[in-house]
Design a protein around this motif. Structure first.
Motif: not given
Length: 122
Positions: A107-122
């Motif tokens: 986890p040492h990359y210089k640039y990062w996005g804001q993220g996107t949520q992934v939800t998996v239901s059983s």
């Protein structure tokens, strides 16, 4: 300065599929090292998949055979195809980029996005 914007997250049932996208400004995927990370509540951020300038890839053992990282140079976009999703894949997924070094799954990359949520239901 590089801006990363993720999309494609959502809620699916176990066994389903999702494709995440990450659009990079300024740099094309072919001119920058890129990777996907994920972080669930209470857990550390972990590397999922990474791709180098020449297209070489590496995956976390937990997703190998189910996830595929790829890049579309014409559209400056990074993708993560996720198949056979499991509840334990539930997490916030982040796109990362570095113009100088391929950090693989660290986890040492210089640039990062804001993220996107992934939800998996059983």
């Amino acid at each position: 300065q590089v801006q990363l914007v993720e999309s494609g997250g959502g809620s699916v049932q176990a066994g389903g599929s999702l494709r995440l996208s990450c659009e990079a400004s300024r740099y094309t995927p072919s001119s920058v090292y890129m990777a996907w990370f994920r972080q669930a509540p209470g857990k550390e951020r972990e590397g999922v998949a990474a791709i180098g300038r020449g297209g070489s890839t590496t995956y976390a053992a937990s997703v190998k055979g189910r996830f595929t990282i790829s890049r579309d140079n014409a559209q400056n976009t990074l993708y993560l195809q996720m198949n056979s999703l499991k509840p334990e894949d539930t997490s916030m997924y982040y796109c990362a980029a570095d113009p100088d070094r391929w950090w693989l799954l660290l986890p040492h990359y210089k640039y990062w996005g804001q993220g996107t949520q992934v939800t998996v239901s059983s």
